[in-house]
Design an enzyme around this catalytic site. Sequence first.
Site, PDB file in Angstrom:
ATOM      1  N   ILE A 147       0.731  -1.104  -0.066  1.00 47.27           N
ATOM      2  CA  ILE A 147      -0.070   0.006   0.005  1.00 47.27           C
ATOM      3  C   ILE A 147       1.028   1.280  -0.095  1.00 47.27           C
ATOM      4  O   ILE A 147       0.561   2.035  -0.724  1.00 47.27           O
ATOM      5  CB  ILE A 147      -0.814  -0.270   1.199  1.00 47.27           C
ATOM      6  CG1 ILE A 147      -2.071  -1.085   1.110  1.00 47.27           C
ATOM      7  CG2 ILE A 147      -1.604   1.218   1.378  1.00 47.27           C
ATOM      8  CD1 ILE A 147      -2.606  -1.720   2.298  1.00 47.27           C
ATOM      9  N   VAL A 226      -3.619   4.943   7.148  1.00 47.15           N
ATOM     10  CA  VAL A 226      -4.764   3.787   6.796  1.00 47.15           C
ATOM     11  C   VAL A 226      -4.426   2.464   7.296  1.00 47.15           C
ATOM     12  O   VAL A 226      -4.960   1.662   6.759  1.00 47.15           O
ATOM     13  CB  VAL A 226      -4.515   3.997   5.098  1.00 47.15           C
ATOM     14  CG1 VAL A 226      -5.106   5.356   4.688  1.00 47.15           C
ATOM     15  CG2 VAL A 226      -3.197   3.653   4.741  1.00 47.15           C
ATOM     16  N   GLY A 227      -3.246   2.567   8.167  1.00 45.84           N
ATOM     17  CA  GLY A 227      -2.766   1.010   8.688  1.00 45.84           C
ATOM     18  C   GLY A 227      -3.920   0.765   9.862  1.00 45.84           C
ATOM     19  O   GLY A 227      -5.001   0.011   9.758  1.00 45.84           O
ATOM     20  N   ARG A 228      -3.462   0.828  11.156  1.00 46.52           N
ATOM     21  CA  ARG A 228      -4.248   0.478  11.981  1.00 46.52           C
ATOM     22  C   ARG A 228      -4.200   1.940  13.004  1.00 46.52           C
ATOM     23  O   ARG A 228      -3.272   2.353  13.287  1.00 46.52           O
ATOM     24  CB  ARG A 228      -3.577  -0.429  12.991  1.00 46.52           C
ATOM     25  CG  ARG A 228      -3.664  -1.814  12.214  1.00 46.52           C
ATOM     26  CD  ARG A 228      -5.190  -2.312  12.245  1.00 46.52           C
ATOM     27  NE  ARG A 228      -5.463  -3.411  11.602  1.00 46.52           N
ATOM     28  CZ  ARG A 228      -5.671  -3.642  10.168  1.00 46.52           C
ATOM     29  NH1 ARG A 228      -6.233  -2.380   9.638  1.00 46.52           N
ATOM     30  NH2 ARG A 228      -5.967  -4.627   9.553  1.00 46.52           N
ATOM     31  N   ASP A 252      -8.336   7.277   8.387  1.00 41.79           N
ATOM     32  CA  ASP A 252      -9.239   6.196   8.147  1.00 41.79           C
ATOM     33  C   ASP A 252      -9.616   5.053   9.125  1.00 41.79           C
ATOM     34  O   ASP A 252     -10.304   4.435   8.966  1.00 41.79           O
ATOM     35  CB  ASP A 252      -8.816   5.511   6.694  1.00 41.79           C
ATOM     36  CG  ASP A 252     -10.014   4.810   5.989  1.00 41.79           C
ATOM     37  OD1 ASP A 252     -11.032   5.092   6.169  1.00 41.79           O
ATOM     38  OD2 ASP A 252      -9.562   3.524   5.668  1.00 41.79           O
ATOM     39  N   GLU A 257     -11.561   2.735  17.915  1.00 43.24           N
ATOM     40  CA  GLU A 257     -12.657   2.518  16.446  1.00 43.24           C
ATOM     41  C   GLU A 257     -13.730   1.656  17.026  1.00 43.24           C
ATOM     42  O   GLU A 257     -13.570   0.544  17.452  1.00 43.24           O
ATOM     43  CB  GLU A 257     -11.648   2.079  15.310  1.00 43.24           C
ATOM     44  CG  GLU A 257     -12.214   1.925  14.004  1.00 43.24           C
ATOM     45  CD  GLU A 257     -11.204   1.460  13.027  1.00 43.24           C
ATOM     46  OE1 GLU A 257     -10.155   1.999  12.996  1.00 43.24           O
ATOM     47  OE2 GLU A 257     -11.689   0.651  12.090  1.00 43.24           O
ATOM     48  N   HIS A 276     -12.914   3.906   8.335  1.00 42.45           N
ATOM     49  CA  HIS A 276     -12.143   2.489   7.860  1.00 42.45           C
ATOM     50  C   HIS A 276     -12.948   1.935   6.520  1.00 42.45           C
ATOM     51  O   HIS A 276     -13.370   0.994   6.504  1.00 42.45           O
ATOM     52  CB  HIS A 276     -12.467   1.492   9.117  1.00 42.45           C
ATOM     53  CG  HIS A 276     -11.127   0.583   8.922  1.00 42.45           C
ATOM     54  ND1 HIS A 276     -10.421  -0.073  10.169  1.00 42.45           N
ATOM     55  CD2 HIS A 276     -10.675  -0.083   7.992  1.00 42.45           C
ATOM     56  CE1 HIS A 276      -9.680  -0.892   9.821  1.00 42.45           C
ATOM     57  NE2 HIS A 276      -9.566  -0.821   8.336  1.00 42.45           N
TER      58      HIS A 276
END
Lengths: 317, 317
Positions: A147, A226-228, A252, A257, A276
């Site tokens: 990514i 955008v990972g964790r 994201d 979360e 997400h």
Amino acid sequence: MEKNVLVLIPLKEEQKRILEEKAPSANFTYAKSQTVDAGQVQNANIIIGNPPVHMLKASKKLKWLQLNSAGVGEYAEEGVLPEGAVLTNATGAYGPAISEYMLGVLLELFKKLHIYRDNQAEANWSYEGKVKAIFDSTALIVGAGDIGGEFAKRLKGLGAYTIGVKRTEGHKPDYLDELYLMDKLEALLPRADIVALSLPETPLTKGIINESTLKLMKKDAVLINVGRGSAVDTEALCDALEKGQLLGAALDVTEPEPLPKEHRLWKIKNAVITPHVSGGYSLEETRRRIAGIAAGNLEAFIRGTKLINVVDCSKGY
Amino acid sequence: MEKNVLVLIPLKEEQKRILEEKAPSANFTYAKSQTVDAGQVQNANIIIGNPPVHMLKASKKLKWLQLNSAGVGEYAEEGVLPEGAVLTNATGAYGPAISEYMLGVLLELFKKLHIYRDNQAEANWSYEGKVKAIFDSTALIVGAGDIGGEFAKRLKGLGAYTIGVKRTEGHKPDYLDELYLMDKLEALLPRADIVALSLPETPLTKGIINESTLKLMKKDAVLINVGRGSAVDTEALCDALEKGQLLGAALDVTEPEPLPKEHRLWKIKNAVITPHVSGGYSLEETRRRIAGIAAGNLEAFIRGTKLINVVDCSKGY
């Protein structure tokens, strides 16, 4: 050898047909991750998709689990898969979807499109001042795998200078101008206009963006995650954004979360939050690619040849 | 020959110095377009920047006008400039700024970032469904000049198929997969996922996107306008968006402009509106490029050699 294949990915009919052609003597069961029953999971020799983790503990027959995600999370933890079972992930499927999302939120922040959108709600035709450009900027790609690499390629094509940071030594691809190991992160942060995180959750990546590393960022830099969510200390980020220590952040993934309704991050103007959605099946191309990886690996598994995307469970990716 | 140079661009000190070096024997006056007085305009042999059009009618001494804009508008109309005066524009200065803006609003619409921004205002963590990708999409660039060309280059690099439409015959550059004249517009519209307008205002470009051409667009296509608001019939676009005839529209220019507070376009969810900010001096690089064009042309003018960006007033660009 029994070949009970449990498929938990919402495949199209044609994609099912292609998969079944790779293992003509296997029995295919299609179900949903959310509603699959424990018996189906226990009976499977091969699972394609992400089953509920707790169901795997009783899966003595499982030989191979092909995840539909790039992140492996708990699946890689000791004792989750039976001894000798192979774990593969979907690295390579999410590059186009997530890298375009990253480009989108980056330009949203650089061109102040989030502010203009807020103004639009008030029918407010006001100039919001100077913008930044990708052209001639410096990007730090933290986690330069599939990514991050796809994002770096796009940035490079748009005229940015790209610096990659990886967790393991490797060959420097052409789309990265410089490549370092993670221990250089703090030295590199002050150079970057763009800091992009696409990291799996491992003990080493937790909280790498925190109060002290945020202070190393440029005042006009943007952070993208955008990972964790756990890679970023959310409270420290809120403080930094409120104090104007950086231009903005696009997330994201968040921690916690989903982001609770009352969390202060929602109200910070230069935070851009999406729920997400950069990966998943938001883009049809992603499903096509996951189906392709699964079909290729199924063929290899049946023939006894080498699988791709095999996860090293000791590293967590 | 007298050489009174009136500069109406907000140049930095170093840019002024470079300009003055090109014409050491000239007299330089610096003023602002908004506050310049008629006497200064009448006294100038050379004007760099965009003076109020009505002041030019009395400018008998004017030999050359270097605009800071790419559009020439009324400056190209008969009787505005004195007989024999040369008009040049700033084509080439806006490509990086405006093409990145276009990429930003395109991704905003494709990735539903405008909707997620609206949701953020309500602390709403909800998935908004499928997105589109630039990768593998087809883009129709209407007005494939400097700005449209820079946008096409970027789209091509991101994996789109690019079709250009121009007002005059010309060589097809590599970043366009196909190139046509304007008379093919209606035949091309049904193919495009992205329709981008970067056209000057001429009698031929007024209202080219209207009720009937909007009907030719794909249901999931987006329209982007960065040229002049008059290229789009605003009421017809509002109707089309309200009926769901296209995915969305991003407008940096509108007609009327500024968009009146009570206009229904402000409230249409899949319209993204910015207040004519994609160009101007929003990006510092643009000013640097305009200063460069002006300095190069000043040197050429003094030496009596060929100027760049000379406007053909009969065509209006």
